[in-house]
Design an enzyme around this catalytic site. Sequence first.
Site, PDB file in Angstrom:
ATOM      1  N   GLU A 207       0.840  -1.204   0.000  1.00 23.49           N
ATOM      2  CA  GLU A 207       0.000   0.000   0.000  1.00 23.49           C
ATOM      3  C   GLU A 207       0.874   1.252   0.000  1.00 23.49           C
ATOM      4  O   GLU A 207       2.099   1.185   0.117  1.00 23.49           O
ATOM      5  CB  GLU A 207      -0.945  -0.044   1.208  1.00 23.49           C
ATOM      6  CG  GLU A 207      -1.892  -1.219   1.100  1.00 23.49           C
ATOM      7  CD  GLU A 207      -3.004  -1.222   2.128  1.00 23.49           C
ATOM      8  OE1 GLU A 207      -2.888  -0.500   3.152  1.00 23.49           O
ATOM      9  OE2 GLU A 207      -3.998  -1.936   1.902  1.00 23.49           O
ATOM     10  N   CYS A 216      -1.500  -4.476  -5.868  1.00 25.74           N
ATOM     11  CA  CYS A 216      -2.068  -5.716  -5.330  1.00 25.74           C
ATOM     12  C   CYS A 216      -1.028  -6.841  -5.370  1.00 25.74           C
ATOM     13  O   CYS A 216      -0.090  -6.815  -6.170  1.00 25.74           O
ATOM     14  CB  CYS A 216      -3.273  -6.156  -6.150  1.00 25.74           C
ATOM     15  SG  CYS A 216      -4.703  -5.078  -6.032  1.00 25.74           S
ATOM     16  N   GLU A 218      -1.339  -9.905  -6.463  1.00 25.04           N
ATOM     17  CA  GLU A 218      -1.304 -10.681  -7.710  1.00 25.04           C
ATOM     18  C   GLU A 218      -0.408 -10.001  -8.745  1.00 25.04           C
ATOM     19  O   GLU A 218       0.397 -10.644  -9.417  1.00 25.04           O
ATOM     20  CB  GLU A 218      -2.714 -10.830  -8.296  1.00 25.04           C
ATOM     21  CG  GLU A 218      -3.688 -11.591  -7.398  1.00 25.04           C
ATOM     22  CD  GLU A 218      -4.413 -10.695  -6.407  1.00 25.04           C
ATOM     23  OE1 GLU A 218      -3.831  -9.678  -5.966  1.00 25.04           O
ATOM     24  OE2 GLU A 218      -5.556 -10.998  -6.069  1.00 25.04           O
ATOM     25  N   CYS A 250      -8.893  -8.845  -7.680  1.00 24.16           N
ATOM     26  CA  CYS A 250      -9.745  -7.737  -8.114  1.00 24.16           C
ATOM     27  C   CYS A 250      -9.774  -7.710  -9.641  1.00 24.16           C
ATOM     28  O   CYS A 250      -8.989  -8.386 -10.308  1.00 24.16           O
ATOM     29  CB  CYS A 250      -9.229  -6.412  -7.552  1.00 24.16           C
ATOM     30  SG  CYS A 250      -7.782  -5.767  -8.422  1.00 24.16           S
ATOM     31  N   CYS A 253      -6.528  -6.853 -11.406  1.00 25.21           N
ATOM     32  CA  CYS A 253      -5.581  -7.977 -11.420  1.00 25.21           C
ATOM     33  C   CYS A 253      -6.018  -9.045 -12.411  1.00 25.21           C
ATOM     34  O   CYS A 253      -5.184  -9.647 -13.092  1.00 25.21           O
ATOM     35  CB  CYS A 253      -5.435  -8.571 -10.019  1.00 25.21           C
ATOM     36  SG  CYS A 253      -4.459  -7.492  -8.952  1.00 25.21           S
TER      37      CYS A 253
HETATM   38  N1  THU Z   1      -5.731  -6.286  -2.740  1.00 26.10           N
HETATM   39  C1  THU Z   1      -4.894  -7.184  -3.337  1.00 26.10           C
HETATM   40  O1  THU Z   1      -3.714  -7.251  -2.983  1.00 26.10           O
HETATM   41  N2  THU Z   1      -5.372  -7.988  -4.306  1.00 26.10           N
HETATM   42  C2  THU Z   1      -6.657  -7.945  -4.779  1.00 26.10           C
HETATM   43  O2  THU Z   1      -6.954  -8.541  -5.800  1.00 26.10           O
HETATM   44  C3  THU Z   1      -7.662  -7.178  -4.020  1.00 26.10           C
HETATM   45  C4  THU Z   1      -7.114  -6.101  -3.144  1.00 26.10           C
HETATM   46  C5  THU Z   1      -5.185  -5.411  -1.693  1.00 26.10           C
HETATM   47  C6  THU Z   1      -5.018  -3.998  -2.141  1.00 26.10           C
HETATM   48  C7  THU Z   1      -5.102  -3.242  -0.834  1.00 26.10           C
HETATM   49  O3  THU Z   1      -3.817  -3.162  -0.271  1.00 26.10           O
HETATM   50  C8  THU Z   1      -5.959  -4.118   0.064  1.00 26.10           C
HETATM   51  O4  THU Z   1      -6.076  -5.362  -0.599  1.00 26.10           O
HETATM   52  C9  THU Z   1      -7.330  -3.549   0.314  1.00 26.10           C
HETATM   53  O5  THU Z   1      -7.931  -3.148  -0.869  1.00 26.10           O
END
Ligand code: THU
Length: 295
Positions: A207, A216, A218, A250, A253
Amino acid sequence: MPGTEIVRMARKAGIMTAAASSAPGWKTMANIAAAGLDPSDFDFIASGDDVKRCKPDKDIYALSLIKLGVSEREAVVFEDSKAGIESARKAGCRTVALMTTIDGASAYSAGADAVISDLSAAVPFSTPEEAEELLFPLQKGSGTVRYGANLIRPLERRMPDSFIEKRAVEAARKAWEHGYAPYSGFRVGAAVVSAATGRIYPGCNVENSSYGATICAERNAITTAVAAEGVIGIDLIAVYSDDDPPAPPCAVCLQVIAEFARPETRIVLASPRQAPVSYTFSELLPMPFIFPTMR
Ligand code: THU
């Protein structure tokens, strides 16, 4: 015991050697002699006398690594028992199982990275690179297959699906521990299995103070794999989060996965409290966008 010349061959090739046995010291020495070797063939010998916790705990291999002064990633362990394979795995070493005393399926499920009939299958070599190629061949596939926007030559001799899945989920879980999520508090780990090499690449979410700059897990895993191999095909991707049911990738991704995946690429979702759930990529993204000239 066929193939014990591997020990002297390794040393000639500039590879350090250790014998690591749970047996008491006197028995370890007797076994080395019975194998036609000499204690002086080894840079270090660890026996059950040297550690409190024997195999399957990691201590005997952890001690051997320290004594040799090598990292777990540089080491290769040869094992012929389930407890031994587990011990080596826990110490983080790649492990080659010998089918002299254990069958291939049990060896893989205990965590072996490769299985050979006996030590003679791991010789001859004269450099560490040749030894690596003998033990972990990057097998050449027969034909190319379309993975998203790319043609990839997948591995011919893949490990069993259940084994690949287990290893990928474990890599995703480890990456999850490193998730940097001070804003959302929601850590995510992922692991990509490369179709051409079978290698596993981890990623976690990272983040940012400027929230939208967040990456993310992935996408982190995929870019890590591309950095290591160039273009990749995704054989499987595991995603690990502390959510029930476990979180899917998400949509951003999924689009990035689409670039390197096949419709049947497996997406395995895992969490601490329930069994992993497996989807195909086409179930999660039935109509991915691929640039017209790349289709
Ligand atoms: N996040 C991921 O790492 N992968 C996803 O496919 C969904 C969301 C993370 C991004 C962020 O740091 C946290 O989850 C909350 O959205």
